[in-house]
Scaffold this motif. Structure first.
Motif, PDB file in Angstrom:
ATOM      1  N   ARG A  17      37.392 -59.715  28.969  1.00  0.00           N
ATOM      2  CA  ARG A  17      36.736 -58.604  28.269  1.00  0.00           C
ATOM      3  C   ARG A  17      37.318 -58.423  26.870  1.00  0.00           C
ATOM      4  N   LEU A  18      38.646 -58.515  26.765  1.00  0.00           N
ATOM      5  CA  LEU A  18      39.284 -58.375  25.455  1.00  0.00           C
ATOM      6  C   LEU A  18      38.804 -59.474  24.501  1.00  0.00           C
ATOM      7  N   ILE A  19      38.761 -60.684  24.977  1.00  0.00           N
ATOM      8  CA  ILE A  19      38.308 -61.803  24.151  1.00  0.00           C
ATOM      9  C   ILE A  19      36.840 -61.613  23.756  1.00  0.00           C
ATOM     10  N   HIS A  20      36.028 -61.163  24.697  1.00  0.00           N
ATOM     11  CA  HIS A  20      34.618 -60.886  24.407  1.00  0.00           C
ATOM     12  C   HIS A  20      34.503 -59.803  23.337  1.00  0.00           C
ATOM     13  N   ARG A  21      35.278 -58.730  23.509  1.00  0.00           N
ATOM     14  CA  ARG A  21      35.224 -57.614  22.556  1.00  0.00           C
ATOM     15  C   ARG A  21      35.647 -58.068  21.162  1.00  0.00           C
ATOM     16  N   ALA A  22      36.655 -58.920  21.113  1.00  0.00           N
ATOM     17  CA  ALA A  22      37.104 -59.450  19.826  1.00  0.00           C
ATOM     18  C   ALA A  22      35.951 -60.155  19.119  1.00  0.00           C
ATOM     19  N   GLY A  23      35.173 -60.921  19.875  1.00  0.00           N
ATOM     20  CA  GLY A  23      34.021 -61.602  19.299  1.00  0.00           C
ATOM     21  C   GLY A  23      32.959 -60.644  18.807  1.00  0.00           C
ATOM     22  N   VAL A  24      32.753 -59.564  19.553  1.00  0.00           N
ATOM     23  CA  VAL A  24      31.743 -58.570  19.165  1.00  0.00           C
ATOM     24  C   VAL A  24      32.146 -57.865  17.877  1.00  0.00           C
ATOM     25  N   VAL A  25      33.406 -57.451  17.786  1.00  0.00           N
ATOM     26  CA  VAL A  25      33.818 -56.660  16.616  1.00  0.00           C
ATOM     27  C   VAL A  25      34.258 -57.504  15.426  1.00  0.00           C
ATOM     28  N   GLY A  26      34.690 -58.742  15.665  1.00  0.00           N
ATOM     29  CA  GLY A  26      35.238 -59.526  14.567  1.00  0.00           C
ATOM     30  C   GLY A  26      34.714 -60.933  14.444  1.00  0.00           C
ATOM     31  N   GLY A  27      33.713 -61.277  15.235  1.00  0.00           N
ATOM     32  CA  GLY A  27      33.143 -62.616  15.149  1.00  0.00           C
ATOM     33  C   GLY A  27      34.026 -63.675  15.785  1.00  0.00           C
ATOM     34  N   TRP A  28      33.619 -64.921  15.583  1.00  0.00           N
ATOM     35  CA  TRP A  28      34.301 -66.027  16.249  1.00  0.00           C
ATOM     36  C   TRP A  28      35.756 -66.163  15.812  1.00  0.00           C
ATOM     37  N   GLU A  29      36.075 -65.774  14.574  1.00  0.00           N
ATOM     38  CA  GLU A  29      37.452 -65.929  14.111  1.00  0.00           C
ATOM     39  C   GLU A  29      38.412 -65.008  14.872  1.00  0.00           C
ATOM     40  N   LEU A  30      38.008 -63.743  15.042  1.00  0.00           N
ATOM     41  CA  LEU A  30      38.858 -62.822  15.800  1.00  0.00           C
ATOM     42  C   LEU A  30      38.870 -63.207  17.276  1.00  0.00           C
ATOM     43  N   GLN A  31      37.754 -63.701  17.778  1.00  0.00           N
ATOM     44  CA  GLN A  31      37.706 -64.151  19.165  1.00  0.00           C
ATOM     45  C   GLN A  31      38.672 -65.315  19.379  1.00  0.00           C
ATOM     46  N   HIS A  32      38.707 -66.242  18.446  1.00  0.00           N
ATOM     47  CA  HIS A  32      39.630 -67.378  18.515  1.00  0.00           C
ATOM     48  C   HIS A  32      41.084 -66.882  18.484  1.00  0.00           C
ATOM     49  N   LYS A  33      41.361 -65.927  17.619  1.00  0.00           N
ATOM     50  CA  LYS A  33      42.702 -65.344  17.528  1.00  0.00           C
ATOM     51  C   LYS A  33      43.074 -64.643  18.838  1.00  0.00           C
ATOM     52  N   ALA A  34      42.106 -63.956  19.434  1.00  0.00           N
ATOM     53  CA  ALA A  34      42.359 -63.264  20.710  1.00  0.00           C
ATOM     54  C   ALA A  34      42.674 -64.255  21.820  1.00  0.00           C
ATOM     55  N   LYS A  35      41.946 -65.361  21.876  1.00  0.00           N
ATOM     56  CA  LYS A  35      42.241 -66.392  22.876  1.00  0.00           C
ATOM     57  C   LYS A  35      43.653 -66.912  22.704  1.00  0.00           C
ATOM     58  N   GLY A  36      44.030 -67.199  21.468  1.00  0.00           N
ATOM     59  CA  GLY A  36      45.373 -67.687  21.190  1.00  0.00           C
ATOM     60  C   GLY A  36      46.439 -66.691  21.607  1.00  0.00           C
ATOM     61  N   LEU A  37      46.196 -65.417  21.333  1.00  0.00           N
ATOM     62  CA  LEU A  37      47.153 -64.385  21.710  1.00  0.00           C
ATOM     63  C   LEU A  37      47.269 -64.263  23.229  1.00  0.00           C
ATOM     64  N   VAL A  38      46.154 -64.304  23.925  1.00  0.00           N
ATOM     65  CA  VAL A  38      46.191 -64.233  25.399  1.00  0.00           C
ATOM     66  C   VAL A  38      46.960 -65.425  25.964  1.00  0.00           C
ATOM     67  N   PHE A  39      46.708 -66.613  25.452  1.00  0.00           N
ATOM     68  CA  PHE A  39      47.449 -67.791  25.914  1.00  0.00           C
ATOM     69  C   PHE A  39      48.944 -67.656  25.626  1.00  0.00           C
ATOM     70  N   GLN A  40      49.273 -67.140  24.446  1.00  0.00           N
ATOM     71  CA  GLN A  40      50.683 -66.935  24.108  1.00  0.00           C
ATOM     72  C   GLN A  40      51.328 -65.946  25.084  1.00  0.00           C
ATOM     73  N   LEU A  41      50.621 -64.861  25.359  1.00  0.00           N
ATOM     74  CA  LEU A  41      51.161 -63.857  26.277  1.00  0.00           C
ATOM     75  C   LEU A  41      51.455 -64.466  27.647  1.00  0.00           C
ATOM     76  N   ILE A  42      50.515 -65.259  28.147  1.00  0.00           N
ATOM     77  CA  ILE A  42      50.684 -65.840  29.485  1.00  0.00           C
ATOM     78  C   ILE A  42      51.729 -66.949  29.480  1.00  0.00           C
ATOM     79  N   TYR A  43      51.482 -67.957  28.682  1.00  0.00           N
ATOM     80  CA  TYR A  43      52.219 -69.212  28.805  1.00  0.00           C
ATOM     81  C   TYR A  43      53.550 -69.256  28.055  1.00  0.00           C
TER      82      TYR A  43
END
Length: 131
Positions: A17-43
């Protein structure tokens, strides 16, 4: 050292949902950044992204102004579940998921690769599509 702090097998619904929301409010660039942040948080950080407060902090870090309100709501929960069901019906069971086809032979079935794959799998895929 990547993966060294990975202690949880998280439920990824809220992160999706967070990654989806990032795409809605900031386009693909923020969505890409959100994916990277989620991966960093986990891994890398070993954070549990199943914990809502972890994702609320991530939303703030990404500059998603309505992030906390959004994550505490039910908005897009049904959409994420529908997308997960559709992916499952398509045979997608892992990420990344690659759909490869020869653009000169679009009528042929694509070759798919699910989950992490060795270079040999990509070579076989390309060789098959080039035939």
């Amino acid at each position: 050292r990547k993966f060294a702090n990975w202690k949880f097998w998280p439920n990824t619904l809220q992160a999706s949902r967070l990654i989806h929301r990032a795409g809605v409010v900031g386009g693909w660039e923020l969505q890409h950044k959100a994916k990277g942040l989620v991966f960093q948080l986990i891994y890398e950080d070993g954070a549990n992204i199943s914990v809502l407060d972890t994702l609320i902090k991530a939303a703030a870090q990404l500059g998603i102004e309505d992030g906390e309100a959004y994550l505490r709501s039910e908005e897009d929960v049904a959409l994420m579940r529908t997308q997960a069901r559709e992916a499952s019906r398509m045979g997608i069971s892992g990420v990344p998921y690659f759909v490869c086809y020869n653009s000169e032979k679009e009528d042929e079935d694509p070759v798919t690769l699910s989950g992490a794959q060795p270079p040999k799998a990509f070579l076989q895929c390309i060789t098959r599509l080039a035939a």
